[in-house]
Each structure stands twice: as C-alpha cells, then as structure tokens.
Motif scaffolding. Structure first.
Motif, PDB file in Angstrom:
ATOM      1  N   ARG A 314      10.926  -5.353  -2.043  1.00  0.00           N
ATOM      2  CA  ARG A 314      10.995  -6.752  -1.588  1.00  0.00           C
ATOM      3  C   ARG A 314      10.358  -7.691  -2.601  1.00  0.00           C
ATOM      4  N   LEU A 315       9.291  -7.234  -3.246  1.00  0.00           N
ATOM      5  CA  LEU A 315       8.587  -8.080  -4.201  1.00  0.00           C
ATOM      6  C   LEU A 315       9.484  -8.485  -5.368  1.00  0.00           C
ATOM      7  N   VAL A 316      10.312  -7.555  -5.817  1.00  0.00           N
ATOM      8  CA  VAL A 316      11.199  -7.871  -6.941  1.00  0.00           C
ATOM      9  C   VAL A 316      12.611  -8.210  -6.474  1.00  0.00           C
ATOM     10  N   ASP A 317      12.786  -8.315  -5.152  1.00  0.00           N
ATOM     11  CA  ASP A 317      14.034  -8.790  -4.568  1.00  0.00           C
ATOM     12  C   ASP A 317      15.217  -7.890  -4.867  1.00  0.00           C
ATOM     13  N   VAL A 318      15.008  -6.559  -4.643  1.00  0.00           N
ATOM     14  CA  VAL A 318      16.132  -5.623  -4.713  1.00  0.00           C
ATOM     15  C   VAL A 318      16.126  -4.763  -3.460  1.00  0.00           C
ATOM     16  N   GLN A 319      17.241  -4.114  -3.177  1.00  0.00           N
ATOM     17  CA  GLN A 319      17.314  -3.192  -2.056  1.00  0.00           C
ATOM     18  C   GLN A 319      16.427  -1.972  -2.322  1.00  0.00           C
ATOM     19  N   ARG A 320      15.880  -1.394  -1.236  1.00  0.00           N
ATOM     20  CA  ARG A 320      15.020  -0.230  -1.386  1.00  0.00           C
ATOM     21  C   ARG A 320      15.761   0.905  -2.096  1.00  0.00           C
ATOM     22  N   THR A 321      17.011   1.127  -1.733  1.00  0.00           N
ATOM     23  CA  THR A 321      17.790   2.205  -2.350  1.00  0.00           C
ATOM     24  C   THR A 321      17.977   1.957  -3.845  1.00  0.00           C
ATOM     25  N   THR A 322      18.179   0.687  -4.220  1.00  0.00           N
ATOM     26  CA  THR A 322      18.311   0.346  -5.638  1.00  0.00           C
ATOM     27  C   THR A 322      17.006   0.617  -6.366  1.00  0.00           C
ATOM     28  N   PHE A 323      15.898   0.251  -5.721  1.00  0.00           N
ATOM     29  CA  PHE A 323      14.580   0.451  -6.330  1.00  0.00           C
ATOM     30  C   PHE A 323      14.321   1.941  -6.545  1.00  0.00           C
ATOM     31  N   VAL A 324      14.638   2.763  -5.522  1.00  0.00           N
ATOM     32  CA  VAL A 324      14.413   4.207  -5.635  1.00  0.00           C
ATOM     33  C   VAL A 324      15.260   4.807  -6.757  1.00  0.00           C
TER      34      VAL A 324
END
Length: 340
Positions: A314-324
């Motif tokens: 959320r901090l970098v404004d991406v989806q959790r799945t994208t972040f993972v």
C-alpha cells in the motif's frame, strides 16, 4: 507508384519555413538524375531527406544503399565502393561486388562525404563522369546507373580552400544543394516531430502525453544533438512516463545529462515515482541501475512497515500480489525485510 508530395510530407516532418524549403527542393530533385548534396549539422536528418528523395522518385523500387564515408578504413573504402577481384590484394580470396554495383538502378547515399580521402575523390569523380566502375584488380569497366546523394556536416568550401576536398568533385556532387538547419534554429518543428516520434512507439504500449508547457520547454532547448537527440528524449519519455501527462518538470528530468529520470513500480493506476541521481561512468547500465533502485525501494518500504507485505504494498501503491512477485524476482530475504 508513390504519391510524391504526400510521401515527402510524411517523411520530412516540420512546420518551419526552412523545412518547407527542404521539401520543395526534394520535389525538384525526385525526377532528376543529377547528384544531390545535403548539408547540415550531425543529427539533423540528412539521411531522412536522402531516403525521402529515393522513395518519392522513380527509383523507389530499386536499392537504397547508405555508406558512411568516414566509418570505413581508408585502405578498404575503394574496395567497398567499387568491389574487387579475387587475388587483387592480400585477403581478397574471392570476388566482391561493391556498393556501386549493389545500388545499380537505385540510389547510393554517401554520408560524411567530407571524410573521403583525396585519393578516392579522384576515382569517385571519374565514376560520376563515366557512369562506370572498375573493381580493384579488375580490367573491365562495368556500367552503373546510380543516383548519388552526398551529405556532410562540414563546410566543404572551407575544405576546398584548405586542400582537403576537390573543387571539381564538389561541383559534380552539389548540382542540387539542400541545406538543413539545426533544430535549435527551427523551434516550431519540435511539436510536430514530438508527435511523430510518439506515433512510432510500439502499438500496445502506453504513450505519454506532452502538455503545452512541456512542448514550450522542449522548443526552447538548444538541442546539441538535433533531431536525433529529440527522438531519444521522446523514447525516454515513453519508457519512464507511459500513459502519463508530461509537464515542464518532467521534461527537465528527461533533458538532464547527469541524472536518471524517475523510475516506477507500475500499477493499474498512477505509479509512485522516485528520483535517483547518479553520476554516469564508463560501462554504466541504465537497466541494471533501475533494477537495483527498484529493489532498494521494495526493501525500504518493507523496513518502514516492519516487514508487513500488505502495508508495504500500500505504501508504494501496488497490489500485494505484484509486490510479492517483485520480491521474488529481486530475491529479497527475510533478514532484509527486518520483520519485527
């Protein structure tokens, strides 16, 4: 058959009076057999003009061969242009058909003609006069029907005065002179050129939108690299600002010589941006740098959020799945996350 006027306007882009004059000279030249001399600074589009002449001419279905006269070693350029017979010199193990023969029926574009050695200038003049070539080591004159278009960023009149260029060759090449001014001298061409280069971005890729303020800033820039540099800037904009509206501040970043423009974690909405300044060094890789900066941003977000992936995403404004997925790609370890 091409539609010459329409084709010329599509190939030679610009609204300035100077470019309008260039297009007029192209129209005069397309049905002529006489040689053309295109002058102008590096990167101003001399080869584009040469290609426009060829493509709008009756020779358009025949070869267009381009050669940089200064990029070939002096002891090889004669063989490259005129060809050679087997055994004519050390290493000549077979017959080589030169560029004049390859361009037969079409156009030969001699770029940077001012770099051509004087010894070869004499032979080029003879080819123009006789309309035939003789391969190195050969005895037979071979007829060629080639339209010559030459180009240079040098002042050939000064080169003639200095003894570096033959006056008789100059006048045989410069039957139809076409001069292209620097891009800085025709700022009204920047907007049309930007629109043209944006249209060349691959289909399916998001294209940036340049605001009026952005175009004004680009038009005010001095463009030491001329049109070639402008194209690079537009391509850079497409990489770093896909689908975004670019203003004056973004243009300043795109024009910066010692900084990297914002890099992004792409999202379905608007990416978060971060400016990373770096001094360029020999062997610098933009791709490697961007990958390293993306990894650092992921780690910083995780540290800030105590290792909680959902919060960091959320901090970098991406989806959790994208972040993972990005974490996996960058091999970010548990220790680096500093989970509390």
């Amino acid at each position: 058959m091409p539609v010459p006027h329409k084709m010329i306007s599509e190939l030679v882009i610009g609204d300035s009076e100077a470019i309008s004059s260039v297009r007029t000279m192209i129209r005069f030249s397309i049905n002529a057999r006489a040689s053309v001399m295109i002058t102008g600074p590096s990167g101003c589009g001399k080869e584009v003009v040469a290609q426009a002449i060829h493509r709008a001419s009756p020779r358009n279905e025949q070869p267009f061969i381009a050669v940089n006269s200064g990029a070939i070693a002096a002891d090889l350029i004669e063989s490259e242009l005129f060809g050679h017979e087997s055994g004519s010199f050390t290493g000549a193990t077979g017959r080589h058909v030169g560029l004049f023969e390859q361009a037969n029926g079409g156009t030969l574009f001699l770029d940077e003609i001012g770099e051509m050695p004087l010894s070869l200038q004499v032979k080029l003049l003879r080819v123009i006069e006789e309309r035939s070539i003789r391969r190195v080591g050969g005895t037979k004159q071979i007829p060629v029907d080639v339209r010559i278009i030459a180009a240079t960023n040098r002042d050939l009149q000064q080169e003639i005065a200095n003894g570096g260029f033959r006056e008789d060759l100059f006048y045989r090449l410069c039957v139809i002179p076409i001069k292209i001014p620097s891009l800085a001298a025709r700022p009204e061409d920047v907007g049309p050129l930007v629109a043209h280069f944006i249209s060349l971005i691959e289909p399916g890729e998001e294209r940036p939108v340049l605001s009026e303020a952005a175009i004004e800033r680009l038009a005010a820039y001095k463009w030491p690299g001329n049109v070639r540099e402008l194209r690079n800037v537009v391509e850079r904009a497409g990489i770093f600002f896909p689908g975004q509206t670019i203003g004056r501040e973004e243009v300043e970043l795109l024009l910066a010589e010692t900084s990297v423009v914002p890099m992004f974690l792409h999202t379905a909405d608007r990416p978060e941006a971060m400016v990373a300044n770096v001094e360029f060094a020999k062997g610098f890789s933009l791709q490697d740098h961007l990958q390293a900066e993306e990894r650092r941003l992921l780690v910083d977000a995780l540290v800030e959020c105590g290792g909680v992936i959902a919060q960091a995403a959320r901090l970098v404004d991406v989806q959790r799945t994208t972040f993972v997925e990005k974490m996996r790609r960058h091999n970010i370890s548990r220790d680096e996350r500093q989970v509390a």
